[in-house]
Motif scaffolding. Structure first.
Motif, PDB file in Angstrom:
ATOM      1  N   LYS A   2      43.573  53.218  30.990  1.00 38.46           N
ATOM      2  CA  LYS A   2      43.647  53.417  29.422  1.00 38.46           C
ATOM      3  C   LYS A   2      44.600  54.500  28.964  1.00 38.46           C
ATOM      4  CE  LYS A   2      38.511  53.034  28.916  1.00 38.46           C
ATOM      5  NZ  LYS A   2      37.337  53.523  28.722  1.00 38.46           N
ATOM      6  N   GLU A  11      44.100  49.103  26.843  1.00 38.45           N
ATOM      7  CA  GLU A  11      43.972  49.228  28.234  1.00 38.45           C
ATOM      8  C   GLU A  11      44.959  48.012  28.777  1.00 38.45           C
ATOM      9  OE1 GLU A  11      41.240  49.599  31.389  1.00 38.45           O
ATOM     10  OE2 GLU A  11      40.824  50.152  29.338  1.00 38.45           O
ATOM     11  N   THR A  13      45.816  46.371  32.494  1.00 40.01           N
ATOM     12  CA  THR A  13      45.188  46.207  33.689  1.00 40.01           C
ATOM     13  C   THR A  13      46.338  46.047  34.812  1.00 40.01           C
ATOM     14  OG1 THR A  13      45.502  43.748  33.528  1.00 40.01           O
ATOM     15  CG2 THR A  13      43.465  44.939  32.849  1.00 40.01           C
ATOM     16  N   ASP A  14      47.562  46.116  34.657  1.00 44.94           N
ATOM     17  CA  ASP A  14      48.509  46.133  35.684  1.00 44.94           C
ATOM     18  C   ASP A  14      49.743  46.846  35.116  1.00 44.94           C
ATOM     19  OD1 ASP A  14      49.443  44.147  33.639  1.00 44.94           O
ATOM     20  OD2 ASP A  14      50.133  42.777  35.079  1.00 44.94           O
ATOM     21  N   SER A  24      53.981  43.932  31.022  1.00 49.31           N
ATOM     22  CA  SER A  24      52.693  43.456  30.679  1.00 49.31           C
ATOM     23  C   SER A  24      52.667  43.358  29.100  1.00 49.31           C
ATOM     24  CB  SER A  24      51.370  44.411  31.168  1.00 49.31           C
ATOM     25  OG  SER A  24      51.306  45.505  30.500  1.00 49.31           O
ATOM     26  N   GLU A  53      46.155  57.671  33.777  1.00 48.12           N
ATOM     27  CA  GLU A  53      44.996  57.408  32.715  1.00 48.12           C
ATOM     28  C   GLU A  53      45.209  58.387  31.633  1.00 48.12           C
ATOM     29  OE1 GLU A  53      41.538  55.528  31.810  1.00 48.12           O
ATOM     30  OE2 GLU A  53      42.630  55.082  33.561  1.00 48.12           O
TER      31      GLU A  53
END
Length: 66
Positions: A2, A11, A13-14, A24, A53
């Motif tokens: 996050k 969010e 993911t990579d 991304s 994060e």
């Protein structure tokens, strides 16, 4: 992971680096300036700067005109 990107909770993911995150998101790293937690990241360091994060990221596009 996050992140807060341009004020929005996002969010990812990579992409643990700034370059990975930009990829991304479909953003060309050569056309933007990036700030992470109020610190401008040099273009030569984008591929090495690790994201964590909760990082707050600002992405600014270059716009030409006259």
């Amino acid at each position: 992971m996050k992140l807060k990107i341009n004020g929005n909770d996002t969010e990812i993911t990579d992409g643990l680096t700034v370059t990975g995150m930009l990829g991304s998101l479909g953003i060309d790293p050569n056309r933007v300036a990036v700030e992470v937690n109020l610190k401008v990241i040099k273009r030569c360091d984008l591929g090495e700067h690790q994201l964590n994060e909760g990082d707050a990221i600002e992405i600014v596009n270059f716009v030409g005109g006259g």
